[in-house]
Motif scaffolding. Structure first.
Motif, PDB file in Angstrom:
ATOM      1  N   LEU A 127       0.830  -1.202   0.000  1.00  0.00           N
ATOM      2  CA  LEU A 127       0.000   0.000   0.000  1.00  0.00           C
ATOM      3  C   LEU A 127       0.867   1.256   0.000  1.00  0.00           C
ATOM      4  CD1 LEU A 127      -2.698   1.502   0.266  1.00  0.00           C
ATOM      5  CD2 LEU A 127      -2.559   1.137   2.747  1.00  0.00           C
ATOM      6  N   GLU A 128       1.921   1.249   0.800  1.00  0.00           N
ATOM      7  CA  GLU A 128       2.801   2.408   0.864  1.00  0.00           C
ATOM      8  C   GLU A 128       3.462   2.666  -0.480  1.00  0.00           C
ATOM      9  OE1 GLU A 128       6.359   4.826   1.687  1.00  0.00           O
ATOM     10  OE2 GLU A 128       6.237   2.817   0.808  1.00  0.00           O
ATOM     11  N   ARG A 129       3.940   1.616  -1.131  1.00  0.00           N
ATOM     12  CA  ARG A 129       4.567   1.779  -2.446  1.00  0.00           C
ATOM     13  C   ARG A 129       3.545   2.249  -3.483  1.00  0.00           C
ATOM     14  NH1 ARG A 129       9.330   3.051  -2.694  1.00  0.00           N
ATOM     15  NH2 ARG A 129       8.513   4.046  -0.828  1.00  0.00           N
ATOM     16  N   TYR A 130       2.327   1.746  -3.408  1.00  0.00           N
ATOM     17  CA  TYR A 130       1.276   2.145  -4.339  1.00  0.00           C
ATOM     18  C   TYR A 130       0.933   3.626  -4.187  1.00  0.00           C
ATOM     19  CZ  TYR A 130      -3.483   2.722  -6.120  1.00  0.00           C
ATOM     20  OH  TYR A 130      -4.609   3.194  -6.756  1.00  0.00           O
ATOM     21  N   LEU A 131       0.803   4.079  -2.932  1.00  0.00           N
ATOM     22  CA  LEU A 131       0.466   5.483  -2.688  1.00  0.00           C
ATOM     23  C   LEU A 131       1.580   6.418  -3.134  1.00  0.00           C
ATOM     24  CD1 LEU A 131      -1.227   5.232   0.839  1.00  0.00           C
ATOM     25  CD2 LEU A 131      -2.341   5.535  -1.376  1.00  0.00           C
ATOM     26  N   VAL A 132       2.825   6.008  -2.969  1.00  0.00           N
ATOM     27  CA  VAL A 132       3.953   6.841  -3.395  1.00  0.00           C
ATOM     28  C   VAL A 132       3.886   7.115  -4.894  1.00  0.00           C
ATOM     29  CG1 VAL A 132       6.449   6.838  -3.720  1.00  0.00           C
ATOM     30  CG2 VAL A 132       5.483   6.205  -1.515  1.00  0.00           C
ATOM     31  N   ILE A 133       3.498   6.103  -5.678  1.00  0.00           N
ATOM     32  CA  ILE A 133       3.494   6.245  -7.132  1.00  0.00           C
ATOM     33  C   ILE A 133       2.162   6.785  -7.648  1.00  0.00           C
ATOM     34  CG2 ILE A 133       3.785   5.012  -9.306  1.00  0.00           C
ATOM     35  CD1 ILE A 133       6.324   5.254  -7.596  1.00  0.00           C
ATOM     36  N   ALA A 134       1.045   6.240  -7.151  1.00  0.00           N
ATOM     37  CA  ALA A 134      -0.264   6.587  -7.699  1.00  0.00           C
ATOM     38  C   ALA A 134      -0.816   7.895  -7.133  1.00  0.00           C
ATOM     39  CB  ALA A 134      -1.258   5.445  -7.449  1.00  0.00           C
TER      40      ALA A 134
ATOM     41  N   ILE B  73      -2.300  -8.017  -5.443  1.00  0.00           N
ATOM     42  CA  ILE B  73      -2.424  -7.956  -6.898  1.00  0.00           C
ATOM     43  C   ILE B  73      -2.910  -6.574  -7.333  1.00  0.00           C
ATOM     44  CG2 ILE B  73      -3.657  -8.889  -8.889  1.00  0.00           C
ATOM     45  CD1 ILE B  73      -3.679 -11.586  -7.522  1.00  0.00           C
ATOM     46  N   PHE B  74      -3.895  -6.027  -6.607  1.00  0.00           N
ATOM     47  CA  PHE B  74      -4.431  -4.706  -6.950  1.00  0.00           C
ATOM     48  C   PHE B  74      -3.356  -3.634  -6.853  1.00  0.00           C
ATOM     49  CE2 PHE B  74      -6.145  -0.671  -5.347  1.00  0.00           C
ATOM     50  CZ  PHE B  74      -6.961  -0.319  -6.401  1.00  0.00           C
ATOM     51  N   PHE B  75      -2.561  -3.652  -5.787  1.00  0.00           N
ATOM     52  CA  PHE B  75      -1.524  -2.640  -5.611  1.00  0.00           C
ATOM     53  C   PHE B  75      -0.446  -2.770  -6.685  1.00  0.00           C
ATOM     54  CE2 PHE B  75      -2.714  -2.766  -0.888  1.00  0.00           C
ATOM     55  CZ  PHE B  75      -3.625  -1.734  -1.051  1.00  0.00           C
ATOM     56  N   LEU B  76      -0.110  -4.003  -7.065  1.00  0.00           N
ATOM     57  CA  LEU B  76       0.896  -4.200  -8.114  1.00  0.00           C
ATOM     58  C   LEU B  76       0.384  -3.690  -9.456  1.00  0.00           C
ATOM     59  CD1 LEU B  76       3.545  -5.309  -9.211  1.00  0.00           C
ATOM     60  CD2 LEU B  76       2.467  -7.570  -9.351  1.00  0.00           C
ATOM     61  N   VAL B  77      -0.828  -4.079  -9.819  1.00  0.00           N
ATOM     62  CA  VAL B  77      -1.395  -3.645 -11.105  1.00  0.00           C
ATOM     63  C   VAL B  77      -1.592  -2.131 -11.119  1.00  0.00           C
ATOM     64  CG1 VAL B  77      -3.394  -3.824 -12.628  1.00  0.00           C
ATOM     65  CG2 VAL B  77      -2.497  -5.873 -11.519  1.00  0.00           C
ATOM     66  N   GLY B  78      -2.125  -1.578 -10.007  1.00  0.00           N
ATOM     67  CA  GLY B  78      -2.322  -0.134  -9.943  1.00  0.00           C
ATOM     68  C   GLY B  78      -1.019   0.641 -10.031  1.00  0.00           C
ATOM     69  N   THR B  79       0.026   0.112  -9.408  1.00  0.00           N
ATOM     70  CA  THR B  79       1.333   0.772  -9.469  1.00  0.00           C
ATOM     71  C   THR B  79       1.908   0.717 -10.876  1.00  0.00           C
ATOM     72  OG1 THR B  79       1.771   0.183  -7.163  1.00  0.00           O
ATOM     73  CG2 THR B  79       3.659   0.790  -8.508  1.00  0.00           C
ATOM     74  N   LEU B  80       1.761  -0.411 -11.557  1.00  0.00           N
ATOM     75  CA  LEU B  80       2.255  -0.522 -12.931  1.00  0.00           C
ATOM     76  C   LEU B  80       1.533   0.453 -13.854  1.00  0.00           C
ATOM     77  CD1 LEU B  80       2.617  -4.406 -13.283  1.00  0.00           C
ATOM     78  CD2 LEU B  80       4.451  -2.719 -13.065  1.00  0.00           C
ATOM     79  N   LYS B  81       0.212   0.591 -13.677  1.00  0.00           N
ATOM     80  CA  LYS B  81      -0.532   1.548 -14.497  1.00  0.00           C
ATOM     81  C   LYS B  81      -0.087   2.976 -14.210  1.00  0.00           C
ATOM     82  CE  LYS B  81      -4.759  -1.188 -15.104  1.00  0.00           C
ATOM     83  NZ  LYS B  81      -6.227  -1.251 -14.839  1.00  0.00           N
TER      84      LYS B  81
END
Length: 287
Positions: free
Chosen positions: A120-127, A184-192
């Motif tokens: 979640l932390e990595r996802y928020l940093v990017i998204a 899976i959601f955080f990985l896909v969301g981060t890639l997008k």
């Protein structure tokens, strides 16, 4: 809950086979091999995890709080390694073993949810960088860690005093399975988000994707077989696969420290590219 893990351990008393001599010899050899492997994992994993915790602690600062979650993840690995010591120790009292068993199961639950915190932390940093920049603090991260440990402790106490041989395995399987779609959601969301982002440096992109992919692998390999084991306890091969990956997982978690360091992924890619170039030079004929 106790019976759940006794069915999935490698100890002799956990198997209920017929008086087949060949099968008993096979099980004895397998248990001996698992015991030796467990001792090796403890001998390597314990100092490695302690060193990784110390190194990550030095990386914690106001603008870089993800090491706090990784440190808590490694603390759960220390609990797992302590339980592995109890498993291979001779003549352990049953009450002591059961205490370590419930502490270990609590650590497993805590471990998967700290994986979610890191993702979640990595996802928020990017998204959502602007939103996250004004809300990420060491204090908030510590509060989240305390809440995770407290909730899991309450669940463990509940399971200890109210155990149901049918309902409890299903509840545990659901709790272990919940992080899977989130990872899976955080990985896909981060890639997008990375594909549409131009402000994130390339080394930061590779490091973030490496962390998320590694977390998904660390979750998938040990815990999906373990979830199957909770629901279907009579599959011997599932027991062996689950136990093997669960015992190796502390070593895999220590690799997260490598991905947390800036420049490590670039050096890894550079070394791989150099190896490929060297092999091409060797294989190409001289004119």
């Amino acid at each position: 809950m106790e019976g759940l893990y006794f069915n999935s351990t490698s100890q002799d008393q956990s198997y209920d086979y017929s008086d087949n001599t060949e099968l008993d010899d096979y099980n004895s050899k397998l248990y001996f091999i698992m015991k030796v492997v467990t001792c090796i994992i403890v001998a390597v994993g314990l100092p490695l995890t302690l060193v990784a915790i110390y190194a990550l602690y030095s990386m914690v600062r106001s603008d870089h709080v993800v090491p706090i979650y990784v440190i808590n993840l490694l603390i759960t690995d220390l609990i797992q390694l302590c339980f592995m010591i109890v498993q291979v120790a001779p003549n352990v009292d049953e009450k002591i073993y059961n205490i370590f068993l419930y502490i270990y199961l609590s650590a497993l639950f805590t471990r998967v949810y700290f994986m979610v915190c890191i993702s979640l932390e990595r996802y928020l940093v990017i998204a959502h960088p602007l939103w996250y920049r004004f809300r990420r603090t060491i204090k908030s991260s510590v509060v989240i860690c305390v809440l995770v440990w407290a909730i899991i402790a309450v669940c463990a106490i509940r399971f200890y005093f109210f155990v149901d041989g049918v309902v409890t395995p299903i509840i545990c399987a659901v709790l272990f399975l919940l992080p899977f779609p989130l990872l899976i959601f955080f990985l896909v969301g981060t890639l997008k988000a990375l594909s549409a982002s131009t402000s994130v440096p390339s080394d930061e992109k590779r490091r973030t994707v490496g962390i998320l992919v590694l977390l998904l692998l660390i979750y998938t390999l040990p815990f999906l077989p373990f979830i199957m084991l909770l629901l279907v306890t009579n599959y011997y091969i599932v027991t062996i696969v689950s136990q093997t990956f669960l015992r190796l997982s502390p070593l895999a978690d220590s690799v997260l420290y490598v991905f947390m360091r800036k420049g490590t992924i670039d050096k890894l890619f550079a070394s791989v590219c150099c190896c490929r170039m060297d092999s091409n030079d060797i294989s190409s004929p001289s004119v």
